[in-house]
Design a protein around this motif. Sequence first.
Motif, PDB file in Angstrom:
ATOM      1  N   UNK A  41     -10.994 -24.513  20.982  1.00 34.07           N
ATOM      2  CA  UNK A  41     -11.964 -25.374  20.318  1.00 34.07           C
ATOM      3  C   UNK A  41     -12.151 -26.595  21.215  1.00 34.07           C
ATOM      4  N   UNK A  42     -13.387 -26.805  21.687  1.00 28.55           N
ATOM      5  CA  UNK A  42     -13.680 -27.863  22.664  1.00 28.55           C
ATOM      6  C   UNK A  42     -14.226 -29.106  21.961  1.00 28.55           C
ATOM      7  N   UNK A  43     -13.830 -30.271  22.480  1.00 27.26           N
ATOM      8  CA  UNK A  43     -14.360 -31.527  21.964  1.00 27.26           C
ATOM      9  C   UNK A  43     -14.465 -32.515  23.121  1.00 27.26           C
ATOM     10  N   UNK A  44     -15.207 -33.598  22.885  1.00 24.02           N
ATOM     11  CA  UNK A  44     -15.329 -34.638  23.912  1.00 24.02           C
ATOM     12  C   UNK A  44     -13.961 -35.255  24.183  1.00 24.02           C
ATOM     13  N   UNK A  45     -13.690 -35.525  25.443  1.00 21.32           N
ATOM     14  CA  UNK A  45     -12.394 -36.069  25.842  1.00 21.32           C
ATOM     15  C   UNK A  45     -12.070 -37.367  25.109  1.00 21.32           C
ATOM     16  N   UNK A  46     -13.063 -38.246  24.959  1.00 21.67           N
ATOM     17  CA  UNK A  46     -12.791 -39.542  24.308  1.00 21.67           C
ATOM     18  C   UNK A  46     -12.383 -39.401  22.849  1.00 21.67           C
ATOM     19  N   UNK A  47     -12.724 -38.245  22.246  1.00 23.32           N
ATOM     20  CA  UNK A  47     -12.358 -38.042  20.842  1.00 23.32           C
ATOM     21  C   UNK A  47     -10.981 -37.384  20.706  1.00 23.32           C
ATOM     22  N   UNK A  48     -10.458 -36.870  21.796  1.00 26.78           N
ATOM     23  CA  UNK A  48      -9.163 -36.193  21.778  1.00 26.78           C
ATOM     24  C   UNK A  48      -8.030 -37.119  22.227  1.00 26.78           C
ATOM     25  N   UNK A  49      -8.311 -37.990  23.176  1.00 23.51           N
ATOM     26  CA  UNK A  49      -7.257 -38.838  23.734  1.00 23.51           C
ATOM     27  C   UNK A  49      -6.834 -39.940  22.768  1.00 23.51           C
ATOM     28  N   UNK A  50      -5.557 -40.304  22.773  1.00 22.74           N
ATOM     29  CA  UNK A  50      -5.117 -41.477  22.002  1.00 22.74           C
ATOM     30  C   UNK A  50      -5.779 -42.738  22.557  1.00 22.74           C
TER      31      UNK A  50
ATOM     32  N   UNK B 102     -16.434 -30.647  17.346  1.00 18.25           N
ATOM     33  CA  UNK B 102     -15.733 -29.590  18.080  1.00 18.25           C
ATOM     34  C   UNK B 102     -16.336 -28.207  17.844  1.00 18.25           C
ATOM     35  N   UNK B 103     -16.472 -27.435  18.937  1.00 20.27           N
ATOM     36  CA  UNK B 103     -17.059 -26.093  18.862  1.00 20.27           C
ATOM     37  C   UNK B 103     -16.285 -25.115  19.730  1.00 20.27           C
ATOM     38  N   UNK B 104     -16.380 -23.831  19.364  1.00 22.04           N
ATOM     39  CA  UNK B 104     -15.803 -22.755  20.170  1.00 22.04           C
ATOM     40  C   UNK B 104     -16.908 -22.074  20.973  1.00 22.04           C
ATOM     41  N   UNK B 105     -16.527 -21.286  21.951  1.00 19.90           N
ATOM     42  CA  UNK B 105     -17.514 -20.582  22.772  1.00 19.90           C
ATOM     43  C   UNK B 105     -18.410 -19.698  21.910  1.00 19.90           C
ATOM     44  N   UNK B 106     -17.852 -19.092  20.865  1.00 17.78           N
ATOM     45  CA  UNK B 106     -18.639 -18.187  20.030  1.00 17.78           C
ATOM     46  C   UNK B 106     -19.679 -18.923  19.173  1.00 17.78           C
ATOM     47  N   UNK B 107     -19.578 -20.261  19.101  1.00 19.21           N
ATOM     48  CA  UNK B 107     -20.556 -21.044  18.341  1.00 19.21           C
ATOM     49  C   UNK B 107     -21.867 -21.224  19.104  1.00 19.21           C
ATOM     50  N   UNK B 108     -21.853 -20.844  20.383  1.00 16.79           N
ATOM     51  CA  UNK B 108     -23.066 -20.970  21.196  1.00 16.79           C
ATOM     52  C   UNK B 108     -23.812 -19.642  21.248  1.00 16.79           C
ATOM     53  N   UNK B 109     -25.034 -19.692  21.718  1.00 19.80           N
ATOM     54  CA  UNK B 109     -25.879 -18.505  21.807  1.00 19.80           C
ATOM     55  C   UNK B 109     -25.188 -17.443  22.652  1.00 19.80           C
TER      56      UNK B 109
END
Length: 403
Positions: free
Chosen positions: A182-191, A137-144
Amino acid sequence: MSLKKESLSVREAQKLVLLSQRLPTQKVVGSAQEATLSAIEHLGYVQIDTISVIERAHHHTLYNRNSRYKSAHIQELIADKKVFEYWAHAASYLPMTDYRFTLPRKQAIASGKQKHWYKRDTKLMKSVAERIKAEGPLMAKDFDKKGKKHGEWKTAPTKQALENLFMEGELMISKRVNFHKVYDLTERVLPSSLNTTTPTNDEYGRFLVKKYLQANGLGKLTEMTYLIKKTKPLVTQALKNMLADGEIEQIRVADNEYYILPESLELLSKPLARKKLNILSPFDNLLIQRKRTSDIFEFDYLLECYVPQQKRKFGYFTLPILWDGKLVARMDSKADRKEKVLNINQLTLEPGLRKTEAFADALTKELQPFMKFNECNSVVLHGIEPPSLKFEFLRKFQSLDFQ
């Protein structure tokens, strides 16, 4: 057994809407967090807003449905995979049980059939997604952040890529840190056990009808599809099918025709806590559709923070006040959290409000928990309309300063 009626009085309609909205605040069973989840599942969504002159709208709306509400509940429910962020008519928290009904919009955006406000940069979107897949998981500020901001939104390209991936369903918000996503892949967030099949057009249309009517008591086609793009044909067909199947009925209120779930009429036999007062968020589900609020409650409301100061009539951030089953006043407020003072810049009573002393008592009673909710321990009333009532309200408020 459901009742059968062809019309409702305005007063009956107001009662039905309020009880369907779980207002005034009702007693709830179970843990405080369970009550918060129940409110989100019942309402269908709670709008997220960034304005914080008073506690943010999503917290404020839930506070009015759950007297034991804590601001930590939402992030706890997200961590437990019971609530997620997406778009209703605006950015919102939604119950995870309704996840599959966000798929039609996501698929329409991904296919280009429905436009999102950011231009798609597929190469950058792929790069962003791959980095989150590898790093977590990353936030927008973690990118360039060196990329030039562009477009009318003046947003960094990587932020736009993240938001496009979020709206298309490739990414989800796993949590917020200081209100930053904080963004993450959908498959890692869903039950893992969640039903993720795409609903048919008939399923989706019926869902929109039933969800709206359960939460709002009665509704029109335009209200059920409010700011939900390209759903009018689906909902129109669903209404026709559900009427034929007896799942919904039509009912008249004054000059307006509404749809209703037959079982909702049973709410009219339940009491409404008219003595209980609620100070509402401008983004509360009860009144987010301003025309509907005017039609049913005869309350014309405009949030004036978007209006030039010289043109404001009631104030920057006026909070509608519900009491005696009606919207009877509006309170322009600001919480000074540093000084712990709740400033009531202007309290404006509706012309039809006659029982001013009883209203003042109810407002005083509600202000104490409302102050605590906003991290304040004193209140200052700067102005009131009509001005002749200022002394009466100041006298009532004297009991409110506490440490």
